[in-house]
Design a protein around this motif. Structure first.
Motif, short mmCIF file in Angstrom:
data_model
loop_
_atom_site.label_atom_id
_atom_site.label_comp_id
_atom_site.label_asym_id
_atom_site.label_seq_id
_atom_site.Cartn_x
_atom_site.Cartn_y
_atom_site.Cartn_z
N CYS A 7 0.85 -1.18 0.00
CA CYS A 7 0.00 0.00 0.00
C CYS A 7 0.89 1.24 0.00
O CYS A 7 1.70 1.43 0.91
CB CYS A 7 -0.91 0.00 1.23
SG CYS A 7 -2.05 1.37 1.23
N VAL A 8 0.76 2.05 -1.02
CA VAL A 8 1.55 3.27 -1.14
C VAL A 8 0.58 4.44 -1.18
O VAL A 8 -0.43 4.42 -1.87
CB VAL A 8 2.41 3.24 -2.43
CG1 VAL A 8 3.24 4.49 -2.55
CG2 VAL A 8 3.29 2.01 -2.45
N ASP A 9 0.91 5.47 -0.44
CA ASP A 9 0.05 6.64 -0.37
C ASP A 9 0.50 7.68 -1.39
O ASP A 9 1.60 8.22 -1.29
CB ASP A 9 0.11 7.23 1.05
CG ASP A 9 -0.95 8.28 1.27
OD1 ASP A 9 -1.97 8.28 0.55
OD2 ASP A 9 -0.74 9.12 2.16
N PHE A 10 -0.35 7.94 -2.40
CA PHE A 10 -0.06 8.94 -3.42
C PHE A 10 -1.02 10.08 -3.29
O PHE A 10 -2.20 9.90 -2.95
CB PHE A 10 -0.22 8.34 -4.83
CG PHE A 10 0.86 7.37 -5.21
CD1 PHE A 10 2.16 7.78 -5.38
CD2 PHE A 10 0.56 6.04 -5.40
CE1 PHE A 10 3.15 6.90 -5.74
CE2 PHE A 10 1.54 5.14 -5.77
CZ PHE A 10 2.84 5.56 -5.94
N SER A 11 -0.56 11.28 -3.63
CA SER A 11 -1.45 12.43 -3.65
C SER A 11 -2.29 12.38 -4.92
O SER A 11 -2.01 11.60 -5.84
CB SER A 11 -0.65 13.73 -3.61
OG SER A 11 0.04 13.93 -4.83
N GLU A 12 -3.31 13.21 -4.98
CA GLU A 12 -4.17 13.26 -6.17
C GLU A 12 -3.35 13.67 -7.39
O GLU A 12 -3.54 13.13 -8.48
CB GLU A 12 -5.31 14.25 -5.93
CG GLU A 12 -6.31 14.29 -7.05
CD GLU A 12 -7.46 15.25 -6.75
OE1 GLU A 12 -8.12 15.66 -7.72
OE2 GLU A 12 -7.70 15.58 -5.58
N ASP A 14 -0.13 13.09 -7.87
CA ASP A 14 0.68 11.94 -8.24
C ASP A 14 -0.13 10.94 -9.06
O ASP A 14 0.35 10.42 -10.07
CB ASP A 14 1.23 11.24 -6.99
CG ASP A 14 2.22 12.07 -6.22
OD1 ASP A 14 2.81 13.02 -6.80
OD2 ASP A 14 2.41 11.79 -5.02
N LYS A 58 -8.64 4.37 -7.88
CA LYS A 58 -8.01 5.01 -6.72
C LYS A 58 -8.09 6.52 -6.84
O LYS A 58 -8.35 7.21 -5.86
CB LYS A 58 -6.54 4.60 -6.61
CG LYS A 58 -6.33 3.21 -6.16
CD LYS A 58 -6.52 3.11 -4.67
CE LYS A 58 -6.14 1.73 -4.18
NZ LYS A 58 -6.47 1.54 -2.81
N ASN A 59 -7.90 7.03 -8.05
CA ASN A 59 -7.95 8.47 -8.26
C ASN A 59 -9.37 8.98 -8.06
O ASN A 59 -9.58 10.05 -7.49
CB ASN A 59 -7.44 8.83 -9.66
CG ASN A 59 -7.04 10.28 -9.77
OD1 ASN A 59 -7.02 11.02 -8.80
ND2 ASN A 59 -6.69 10.68 -10.97
N ALA A 62 -9.99 9.19 -4.40
CA ALA A 62 -9.23 10.28 -3.78
C ALA A 62 -9.92 11.62 -3.99
O ALA A 62 -9.81 12.51 -3.15
CB ALA A 62 -7.81 10.33 -4.34
#
Length: 82
Positions: A7-12, A14, A58-59, A62
């Protein structure tokens, strides 16, 4: 064999950048798979489409923001007079 997932946390931002890069790669692989009789490009294209769908989901999650008070005047009145 089970595949482990990280699980990797990306910003919107990213996720938008990753989605754009994957979309470009999808176009390249589509041209390669049509131009050659090689099955490798088709396999990679199908894998990429699967990843791209997951990134889009995912996007989309988010960018969604929950509505806590119900919104509008009704939500405002409920917040004041609870």
């Amino acid at each position: 064999m089970l595949e482990t997932k990280n699980c990797v946390d990306f910003s919107e931002h990213d996720l938008d950048l990753i989605e754009s890069a994957l979309h470009t790669q999808e176009k390249i692989l589509a041209v390669q798979s049509r131009a050659s009789g090689n099955n490798t490009a088709k396999v990679r294209l199908n894998e990429l489409k699967s990843v791209l769908r997951r990134v889009r989901r995912k996007n989309a999650k988010a960018t969604q923001t929950p509505c806590r008070s119900g919104g509008g005047l009704g939500g405002f009145a409920r917040a004041l007079f609870g």
